[in-house]
Design an enzyme around this catalytic site. Sequence first.
Site, mmCIF file in Angstrom:
data_model
loop_
_atom_site.group_PDB
_atom_site.id
_atom_site.type_symbol
_atom_site.label_atom_id
_atom_site.label_comp_id
_atom_site.label_asym_id
_atom_site.label_seq_id
_atom_site.Cartn_x
_atom_site.Cartn_y
_atom_site.Cartn_z
ATOM 1 C CG ASP A 195 0.090 9.605 0.440
ATOM 2 O OD1 ASP A 195 0.053 8.445 0.868
ATOM 3 O OD2 ASP A 195 -0.658 10.519 0.840
ATOM 4 C CG HIS A 216 -2.047 -0.994 1.074
ATOM 5 N ND1 HIS A 216 -3.296 -0.647 0.646
ATOM 6 C CD2 HIS A 216 -2.078 -2.334 1.254
ATOM 7 C CE1 HIS A 216 -4.056 -1.734 0.582
ATOM 8 N NE2 HIS A 216 -3.336 -2.772 0.954
ATOM 9 C CG ASP A 267 22.931 -24.323 -17.490
ATOM 10 O OD1 ASP A 267 23.763 -24.898 -18.209
ATOM 11 O OD2 ASP A 267 22.992 -23.116 -17.214
ATOM 12 N NE ARG A 279 -1.979 7.360 8.358
ATOM 13 C CZ ARG A 279 -0.648 7.343 8.371
ATOM 14 N NH1 ARG A 279 0.023 7.636 9.480
ATOM 15 N NH2 ARG A 279 0.039 7.047 7.293
HETATM 16 C C1 GDG Z 1 -1.948 4.191 3.288
HETATM 17 C C2 GDG Z 1 -0.965 4.861 2.333
HETATM 18 C C3 GDG Z 1 -2.679 4.666 0.529
HETATM 19 C C4 GDG Z 1 -8.773 10.472 7.501
HETATM 20 N N1 GDG Z 1 -9.113 11.261 8.511
HETATM 21 C C5 GDG Z 1 -10.278 10.816 8.992
HETATM 22 C C6 GDG Z 1 -10.669 9.712 8.243
HETATM 23 N N2 GDG Z 1 -9.720 9.520 7.324
HETATM 24 C C7 GDG Z 1 -9.713 8.458 6.289
HETATM 25 C C8 GDG Z 1 -9.819 9.043 4.906
HETATM 26 C C9 GDG Z 1 -9.139 7.969 4.066
HETATM 27 C C10 GDG Z 1 -8.117 7.354 5.018
HETATM 28 O O1 GDG Z 1 -8.472 7.771 6.322
HETATM 29 C C11 GDG Z 1 -6.697 7.858 4.744
HETATM 30 O O2 GDG Z 1 -6.192 7.193 3.612
HETATM 31 P P1 GDG Z 1 -4.949 7.736 2.771
HETATM 32 O O3 GDG Z 1 -4.861 6.946 1.532
HETATM 33 O O4 GDG Z 1 -5.134 9.168 2.488
HETATM 34 O O5 GDG Z 1 -3.643 7.573 3.673
HETATM 35 P P2 GDG Z 1 -2.939 6.491 4.684
HETATM 36 O O6 GDG Z 1 -3.692 6.334 5.940
HETATM 37 O O7 GDG Z 1 -1.540 6.982 4.865
HETATM 38 O O8 GDG Z 1 -2.920 5.075 3.895
HETATM 39 C C12 GDG Z 1 -1.718 5.603 1.267
HETATM 40 C C13 GDG Z 1 -3.521 3.877 1.503
HETATM 41 O O9 GDG Z 1 -2.734 3.244 2.491
HETATM 42 C C14 GDG Z 1 -4.357 2.810 0.798
HETATM 43 O O10 GDG Z 1 -3.568 1.918 0.086
HETATM 44 O O11 GDG Z 1 -3.522 5.449 -0.283
HETATM 45 O O12 GDG Z 1 -0.825 6.188 0.344
HETATM 46 O O13 GDG Z 1 -0.089 5.747 3.030
HETATM 47 O O14 GDG Z 1 -10.051 6.986 3.666
HETATM 48 O O15 GDG Z 1 -11.171 9.222 4.605
HETATM 49 N N3 GDG Z 1 -11.815 9.057 8.461
HETATM 50 C C15 GDG Z 1 -12.607 9.481 9.467
HETATM 51 N N4 GDG Z 1 -12.265 10.541 10.257
HETATM 52 C C16 GDG Z 1 -11.120 11.209 10.066
HETATM 53 O O16 GDG Z 1 -10.829 12.156 10.807
HETATM 54 N N5 GDG Z 1 -13.760 8.864 9.691
#
Ligand code: GDG
Length: 739
Positions: free
Chosen positions: A382, A166, A689, A283
């Site tokens: 990312d 990921h 081989d 995050r």
């Molecule tokens: C890793 C990789 C890759 C965020 N804040 C809140 C919240 N979120 C949810 C978002 C989104 C998820 O969290 C974050 O996903 P990301 O893809 O942006 O980033 P990572 O957590 O670093 O994920 C990344 C991913 O894996 C998938 O393969 O895209 O590159 O680093 O869905 O909506 N959800 C809620 N409250 C929040 O405050 N409910």
Amino acid sequence: MNKTIIVSNRLPLQITLNNNNLTINPSVGGLATGMKSVHEGGESLWIGWSGLKEEDLDDELSEKVDSAIAKENCAAVSLTGSDLDNFYYGFSNNTLWPLFHYFMEYTTFEGKHWESYKEVNRKFADTVLQHTNDGDTIWVHDYQLLLLPELIKKERPNTSIGFFLHIPFPSYEVFRTLPWREALLNGMLGADLLGFHTYDYERHFLSSVRRILRLDINFNEISHQGRTLRVDSFPMGIDYHKFCNAAIAHNKQSPEQKSDLQKRLDAHLQSAPDAKMILSIDRLDYTKGIPNRLRAFEYFLDKYPEFKEKVRFILLAVPSRSNVPQYQLLKKETDELVGRINGKFATVNWTPIWYFYRSMPFENLIDLYTSCEVALITPIRDGMNLVAKEYVATRVNNDGILVLSEMAGAAKEMNEALLINPNNFEQIADTLKRALEMPEEEQVERNSFLQQRLERYSVEKWAKEFMKALQATKQLHNVIVSKKITPEIEKRLYDSYKNARKRLILLDYDGTLVNFTNKPKDAKPDPALYRLLDSLKNQENTDLVIISGRDKETFTEWFGDKGYTLIVEHGVWLKSGNKAWYALEKLKKDWMKNLKPVIETFVDRTPGTFIEEKNFSLAWHFRKADPELAQNRATELKTVLTSLISNHELSVLEGNKVIEIKSSNVNKGRAASRLLAEKDYDFIFAIGDDWTDEYMFKELPEEAYTVKVGLKKTSARYYVESTENVRELLKGFLNEAGD
Ligand code: GDG
């Protein structure tokens, strides 16, 4: 019935323990949604850590947790506090996470963390093996479990294993700094299918495999330990309809239904006719580029002061790994930056940045997505970034604009967003201005393209495509027709050997009896090999022949007084017992002086390559050169040489990291046929081989035992995996004779 097993570091469950009371709720994250179709269909199981430490659970509680999660089709891997410190916070988050995101200055290399990483991957493997049978499909997720595919494959070779990363896979130059790089790559290569978000990560991975493990790669297929595995990119999507439907429902809310947050957002929008909001959600992680984003926003306000009191920046930073020092420093830096910028620009009616350091409920996330005209998402690195996709999915009126970092995997598929380099403040400031002033028609046009793609390639589609590709890898194994030598085949071989009146054993040398070395001269026979060959030669009614492309001088030095039958230079010369060398073919060599200078120009331009000059052939060796450069040059050299050869007497052939130009009518097949014509053999065994041995395999009668070393396309009936296996197999002949 065959099962599907999903494995990730954490189970998709929120488990809380309050005074021995257990509550379990399914997670709502992207991965859990994507896996729904995989997890719900037929027999399936999800394996991962429950989130509860072993020390916090007594036997009774632990049983309670296990049976509760079993109801959700899950099984837990038990981890201790020390596992979490060393495997999770240590190796996963202090070594792999920063290194794979190119933060080398944050990367630590600790032996203790590595030991724990291996142990915990072993724990995961044990749990997986307990629940797995032949024929099952296993999908392993992410960087915490890089060693798991190999651990499973070793014990259950007849399962299909998929692995998805990921996060980014870094360039070879970065990956190679890892002290445990070989073990990590080998761990991943236990899978039959390896998936990445983007083609860039895929090619970085292939380049590391090629350079570090020196394996053969054909487009996106890797030959490894007798298997062919495939590498591909699968950009992860989102649950498009969930976000889109939530936005539609949100837009229909009556004033009373609105959340407090929404009311505050509305108040800002109504404070001035052209008031707008810029959103950022991530995050709180150093890869996400939050301080850079804040500085770029400050620069924007300095450069374009007309936006003061109109634009508000909403920063939602979700707490993450907050006990790790780097994350604590980042929190401090972010707090200070927000304070300083707000202090610098705030007026009585306006604070430029609204900063939230917390996680928000889904409804509030939708409030933010739908209310902000611009999303500013600027990670330094990312893997994908799902927030960017979620923002676009909630723009149900097709307005709004996404400003996205080129360094996010998502940028590869989101060309209609405004893409920026997160280190270029000038560009970010100008792009923000452009986004805030963009005419609505342009916004609509851009978003409708983006939305179509997000709807089509949703997270469910992503999971299905991956599973489909994983099923397809099963076909790869059927392409090779030769069979691995099993104990039954071995028994048949030895029985035929024992019962034979007259035996012929044909052995190739390099890559068969000995492994390749960087210099051909170094691949000398070792004492154990001499002992083995002597014993074989001394067997009654047995003709032992070493048949090789080597020159006769080298073989005279190594085997001249041994009394074996030797055939060299692919069949030009024969030496029988202690007699002198005898030319089997009369060949010209005047072409060599013309072609050698051509090959020399390739040696000069390709460091690590050299020419081996034999009596009747020229060989260009490229084993030690950079694999990618050498492969390109090999193709070029083959074309050049082929165009220079006007008659049919010469052929250009590619062997195992070598291009050889030699007389067309000399080959091991012709030489072997001569031997067959001389005596009436009722047991024939040949092993080799590379392509030169294929002539021999093709020429020998059908009942001959022909064996290829390595799983490659071949006319041989059987294969073994390595030179070690070759020696073991040959030793078996001696046992049969009672020696
Ligand atoms: C890793 C990789 C890759 C965020 N804040 C809140 C919240 N979120 C949810 C978002 C989104 C998820 O969290 C974050 O996903 P990301 O893809 O942006 O980033 P990572 O957590 O670093 O994920 C990344 C991913 O894996 C998938 O393969 O895209 O590159 O680093 O869905 O909506 N959800 C809620 N409250 C929040 O405050 N409910």
